[in-house]
Design a protein around this motif. Structure first.
Motif, PDB file in Angstrom:
ATOM      1  N   ILE A  30       9.153  -6.940  11.923  1.00 27.02           N
ATOM      2  CA  ILE A  30       8.884  -7.005  10.485  1.00 27.02           C
ATOM      3  C   ILE A  30      10.112  -6.583   9.685  1.00 27.02           C
ATOM      4  CG2 ILE A  30       7.996  -4.661  10.136  1.00 27.02           C
ATOM      5  CD1 ILE A  30       6.629  -7.903   8.577  1.00 27.02           C
ATOM      6  N   TRP A  31      10.921  -5.716  10.260  1.00 26.18           N
ATOM      7  CA  TRP A  31      12.103  -5.255   9.536  1.00 26.18           C
ATOM      8  C   TRP A  31      13.183  -6.336   9.458  1.00 26.18           C
ATOM      9  CZ3 TRP A  31      11.978  -1.304   6.422  1.00 26.18           C
ATOM     10  CH2 TRP A  31      10.923  -0.397   6.578  1.00 26.18           C
ATOM     11  N   PHE A  32      13.277  -7.198  10.474  1.00 24.59           N
ATOM     12  CA  PHE A  32      14.177  -8.338  10.380  1.00 24.59           C
ATOM     13  C   PHE A  32      13.687  -9.298   9.294  1.00 24.59           C
ATOM     14  CE2 PHE A  32      15.103  -6.937  14.746  1.00 24.59           C
ATOM     15  CZ  PHE A  32      16.486  -6.892  14.689  1.00 24.59           C
ATOM     16  N   PHE A  33      12.369  -9.475   9.238  1.00 30.15           N
ATOM     17  CA  PHE A  33      11.791 -10.341   8.215  1.00 30.15           C
ATOM     18  C   PHE A  33      12.017  -9.754   6.818  1.00 30.15           C
ATOM     19  CE2 PHE A  33       8.109 -11.658   5.589  1.00 30.15           C
ATOM     20  CZ  PHE A  33       8.326 -13.029   5.599  1.00 30.15           C
ATOM     21  N   ILE A  34      11.787  -8.452   6.676  1.00 27.50           N
ATOM     22  CA  ILE A  34      11.991  -7.789   5.384  1.00 27.50           C
ATOM     23  C   ILE A  34      13.442  -7.911   4.942  1.00 27.50           C
ATOM     24  CG2 ILE A  34      12.102  -5.505   4.287  1.00 27.50           C
ATOM     25  CD1 ILE A  34       9.525  -4.797   5.802  1.00 27.50           C
ATOM     26  N   PHE A  35      14.372  -7.694   5.856  1.00 25.29           N
ATOM     27  CA  PHE A  35      15.795  -7.816   5.521  1.00 25.29           C
ATOM     28  C   PHE A  35      16.121  -9.227   5.047  1.00 25.29           C
ATOM     29  CE2 PHE A  35      20.179  -8.860   6.746  1.00 25.29           C
ATOM     30  CZ  PHE A  35      20.861  -7.892   6.011  1.00 25.29           C
ATOM     31  N   ALA A  36      15.588 -10.228   5.737  1.00 24.98           N
ATOM     32  CA  ALA A  36      15.852 -11.615   5.348  1.00 24.98           C
ATOM     33  C   ALA A  36      15.286 -11.907   3.957  1.00 24.98           C
ATOM     34  CB  ALA A  36      15.250 -12.569   6.374  1.00 24.98           C
ATOM     35  N   GLY A  95      -1.747  -0.139  -5.150  1.00 22.88           N
ATOM     36  CA  GLY A  95      -1.913  -0.729  -3.824  1.00 22.88           C
ATOM     37  C   GLY A  95      -1.024  -0.079  -2.784  1.00 22.88           C
ATOM     38  N   SER A  96       0.236   0.193  -3.141  1.00 22.29           N
ATOM     39  CA  SER A  96       1.147   0.851  -2.201  1.00 22.29           C
ATOM     40  C   SER A  96       0.696   2.276  -1.893  1.00 22.29           C
ATOM     41  CB  SER A  96       2.567   0.868  -2.780  1.00 22.29           C
ATOM     42  OG  SER A  96       3.188  -0.381  -2.618  1.00 22.29           O
ATOM     43  N   TRP A  97       0.206   2.963  -2.928  1.00 21.67           N
ATOM     44  CA  TRP A  97      -0.313   4.321  -2.704  1.00 21.67           C
ATOM     45  C   TRP A  97      -1.500   4.288  -1.758  1.00 21.67           C
ATOM     46  CZ3 TRP A  97      -5.110   6.361  -4.536  1.00 21.67           C
ATOM     47  CH2 TRP A  97      -5.262   7.739  -4.312  1.00 21.67           C
ATOM     48  N   ALA A  98      -2.396   3.325  -1.954  1.00 24.25           N
ATOM     49  CA  ALA A  98      -3.572   3.225  -1.090  1.00 24.25           C
ATOM     50  C   ALA A  98      -3.182   2.899   0.348  1.00 24.25           C
ATOM     51  CB  ALA A  98      -4.531   2.164  -1.645  1.00 24.25           C
ATOM     52  N   VAL A  99      -2.214   1.997   0.514  1.00 21.73           N
ATOM     53  CA  VAL A  99      -1.744   1.679   1.870  1.00 21.73           C
ATOM     54  C   VAL A  99      -1.164   2.925   2.532  1.00 21.73           C
ATOM     55  CG1 VAL A  99       0.031   0.444   3.159  1.00 21.73           C
ATOM     56  CG2 VAL A  99      -1.348  -0.779   1.503  1.00 21.73           C
ATOM     57  N   ALA A 100      -0.365   3.681   1.770  1.00 20.81           N
ATOM     58  CA  ALA A 100       0.224   4.908   2.327  1.00 20.81           C
ATOM     59  C   ALA A 100      -0.853   5.900   2.730  1.00 20.81           C
ATOM     60  CB  ALA A 100       1.169   5.532   1.295  1.00 20.81           C
ATOM     61  N   ARG A 101      -1.902   6.016   1.919  1.00 20.53           N
ATOM     62  CA  ARG A 101      -3.009   6.921   2.269  1.00 20.53           C
ATOM     63  C   ARG A 101      -3.725   6.431   3.523  1.00 20.53           C
ATOM     64  NH1 ARG A 101      -2.237  11.442   1.292  1.00 20.53           N
ATOM     65  NH2 ARG A 101      -4.443  11.823   1.773  1.00 20.53           N
ATOM     66  N   GLY A 102      -3.837   5.128   3.662  1.00 19.80           N
ATOM     67  CA  GLY A 102      -4.451   4.580   4.862  1.00 19.80           C
ATOM     68  C   GLY A 102      -3.646   4.900   6.109  1.00 19.80           C
ATOM     69  N   VAL A 103      -2.319   4.803   6.004  1.00 23.65           N
ATOM     70  CA  VAL A 103      -1.450   5.139   7.138  1.00 23.65           C
ATOM     71  C   VAL A 103      -1.600   6.615   7.492  1.00 23.65           C
ATOM     72  CG1 VAL A 103       0.937   5.333   7.921  1.00 23.65           C
ATOM     73  CG2 VAL A 103       0.195   3.298   6.675  1.00 23.65           C
ATOM     74  N   ALA A 160      -2.441   5.160  17.470  1.00 30.28           N
ATOM     75  CA  ALA A 160      -2.508   3.694  17.416  1.00 30.28           C
ATOM     76  C   ALA A 160      -2.314   3.261  15.971  1.00 30.28           C
ATOM     77  CB  ALA A 160      -3.846   3.191  17.957  1.00 30.28           C
ATOM     78  N   THR A 161      -1.065   3.257  15.530  1.00 31.94           N
ATOM     79  CA  THR A 161      -0.785   3.001  14.113  1.00 31.94           C
ATOM     80  C   THR A 161       0.242   1.892  13.872  1.00 31.94           C
ATOM     81  OG1 THR A 161       0.917   4.743  14.102  1.00 31.94           O
ATOM     82  CG2 THR A 161      -1.327   5.391  13.484  1.00 31.94           C
ATOM     83  N   VAL A 162       0.704   1.242  14.919  1.00 31.82           N
ATOM     84  CA  VAL A 162       1.775   0.254  14.749  1.00 31.82           C
ATOM     85  C   VAL A 162       1.347  -0.866  13.800  1.00 31.82           C
ATOM     86  CG1 VAL A 162       3.194  -1.491  15.892  1.00 31.82           C
ATOM     87  CG2 VAL A 162       2.873   0.746  16.954  1.00 31.82           C
ATOM     88  N   GLY A 163       0.135  -1.368  13.973  1.00 34.98           N
ATOM     89  CA  GLY A 163      -0.330  -2.480  13.147  1.00 34.98           C
ATOM     90  C   GLY A 163      -0.394  -2.139  11.674  1.00 34.98           C
ATOM     91  N   ILE A 164      -0.962  -0.988  11.359  1.00 35.88           N
ATOM     92  CA  ILE A 164      -1.091  -0.605   9.957  1.00 35.88           C
ATOM     93  C   ILE A 164       0.269  -0.233   9.365  1.00 35.88           C
ATOM     94  CG2 ILE A 164      -1.636   1.826  10.446  1.00 35.88           C
ATOM     95  CD1 ILE A 164      -3.504   1.793   8.058  1.00 35.88           C
ATOM     96  N   GLU A 165       1.158   0.346  10.162  1.00 36.20           N
ATOM     97  CA  GLU A 165       2.497   0.658   9.672  1.00 36.20           C
ATOM     98  C   GLU A 165       3.289  -0.619   9.385  1.00 36.20           C
ATOM     99  OE1 GLU A 165       4.072   3.093  12.733  1.00 36.20           O
ATOM    100  OE2 GLU A 165       3.274   4.963  11.892  1.00 36.20           O
ATOM    101  N   THR A 166       3.084  -1.642  10.200  1.00 34.06           N
ATOM    102  CA  THR A 166       3.745  -2.924   9.985  1.00 34.06           C
ATOM    103  C   THR A 166       3.287  -3.538   8.668  1.00 34.06           C
ATOM    104  OG1 THR A 166       3.918  -3.309  12.378  1.00 34.06           O
ATOM    105  CG2 THR A 166       4.099  -5.237  10.937  1.00 34.06           C
ATOM    106  N   ALA A 167       1.973  -3.541   8.436  1.00 38.45           N
ATOM    107  CA  ALA A 167       1.430  -4.076   7.190  1.00 38.45           C
ATOM    108  C   ALA A 167       1.927  -3.275   5.994  1.00 38.45           C
ATOM    109  CB  ALA A 167      -0.096  -4.066   7.244  1.00 38.45           C
ATOM    110  N   ALA A 168       1.954  -1.956   6.135  1.00 40.61           N
ATOM    111  CA  ALA A 168       2.404  -1.098   5.034  1.00 40.61           C
ATOM    112  C   ALA A 168       3.869  -1.338   4.713  1.00 40.61           C
ATOM    113  CB  ALA A 168       2.176   0.371   5.397  1.00 40.61           C
ATOM    114  N   SER A 169       4.697  -1.520   5.722  1.00 41.20           N
ATOM    115  CA  SER A 169       6.121  -1.765   5.498  1.00 41.20           C
ATOM    116  C   SER A 169       6.326  -3.043   4.699  1.00 41.20           C
ATOM    117  CB  SER A 169       6.858  -1.852   6.833  1.00 41.20           C
ATOM    118  OG  SER A 169       6.763  -0.634   7.550  1.00 41.20           O
ATOM    119  N   TYR A 170       5.592  -4.086   5.058  1.00 39.91           N
ATOM    120  CA  TYR A 170       5.707  -5.343   4.325  1.00 39.91           C
ATOM    121  C   TYR A 170       5.239  -5.170   2.881  1.00 39.91           C
ATOM    122  CZ  TYR A 170       4.963 -10.064   2.713  1.00 39.91           C
ATOM    123  OH  TYR A 170       5.002 -11.214   1.955  1.00 39.91           O
TER     124      TYR A 170
END
Length: 202
Positions: A21-27, A72-80, A170-180
């Motif tokens: 996701i970080w390669f995608f974000i950089f692009a 929305g970003s605050w809520a995602v962060a709280r979810g993580v 088990a947080t990789v999936g939610i961290e990926t979504a939050a990063s995007y």
């Protein structure tokens, strides 16, 4: 001394989420940066047009959209945070609830942006009106496409969260979504003042 080994806390993965996701974000950030530079150059080359047309935008629409993305970003962060701190049997409800709030904020952004577009079209303003509005529609529509993708991603992870997929360890999936999603938020925090508020020097 008891002879027992010291308790260590594993370090959080950095960057968070899937590395892809970080390669995608950089692009995507590179693409947006190129568009921002092109806008700035065109602004200086057509200063009177851009400065005048900029005043026809309604900052209140942009402010509403900004609030929606920030919440929305605050809520995602709280979810993580909830996923990182709660065991599986306790994580599903709070994580899912926070992600649902973020998803609804994304939907609200798209509805708000659609209403703003509709108001412009009713006033006879579209992509071909002039160069400023070509940039306005191109930049905001490109960003809205990323918001739409973010809503799809958040919908998927919200459904998975409700089934207990994200929890301590088990947080990789939610961290990926939050990063995007944070990338989408960051781009808007640049795009909003650039289009609606800041008059660039001639």
């Amino acid at each position: 001394m008891t002879g027992e080994p010291p308790v260590t806390t594993p370090k959080a993965a950095y960057p968070p989420g899937d590395l892809a996701i970080w390669f995608f974000i950089f692009a995507e950030l590179t693409a947006f940066f190129a568009l921002f530079v092109s806008y700035a150059v065109s602004y200086r080359g057509h200063y009177d047009l851009f400065a005048t047309m900029q005043q026809t935008l309604d900052p209140e629409w942009g402010a509403v959209n900004t609030v929606l993305l920030l919440v929305g970003s605050w809520a995602v962060a709280r979810g993580v945070v909830a996923a990182e701190s709660l065991p599986q049997q306790k994580a599903a409800r709070p994580v899912g609830a926070w992600l649902l709030v973020a998803t609804l904020c994304g939907v609200g952004f798209l509805v708000s942006k659609g209403m703003e577009y509709a108001a412009k079209y009713r006033a006879g303003i579209d992509l071909d009106t002039n160069l400023f509005y070509t940039f306005y529609y191109s930049l905001t529509a490109f960003h809205a496409m990323h918001v739409l993708l973010g809503v799809v991603i958040l919908t998927i992870v919200t459904a998975k969260a409700a089934r207990g997929a994200y929890h301590m360890g088990a947080t990789v999936g939610i961290e990926t979504a939050a990063s995007y999603w944070h990338m989408v938020d960051l781009v808007w925090l640049i795009l909003f003042p650039l289009l609606y508020l800041i008059r660039l020097p001639a």
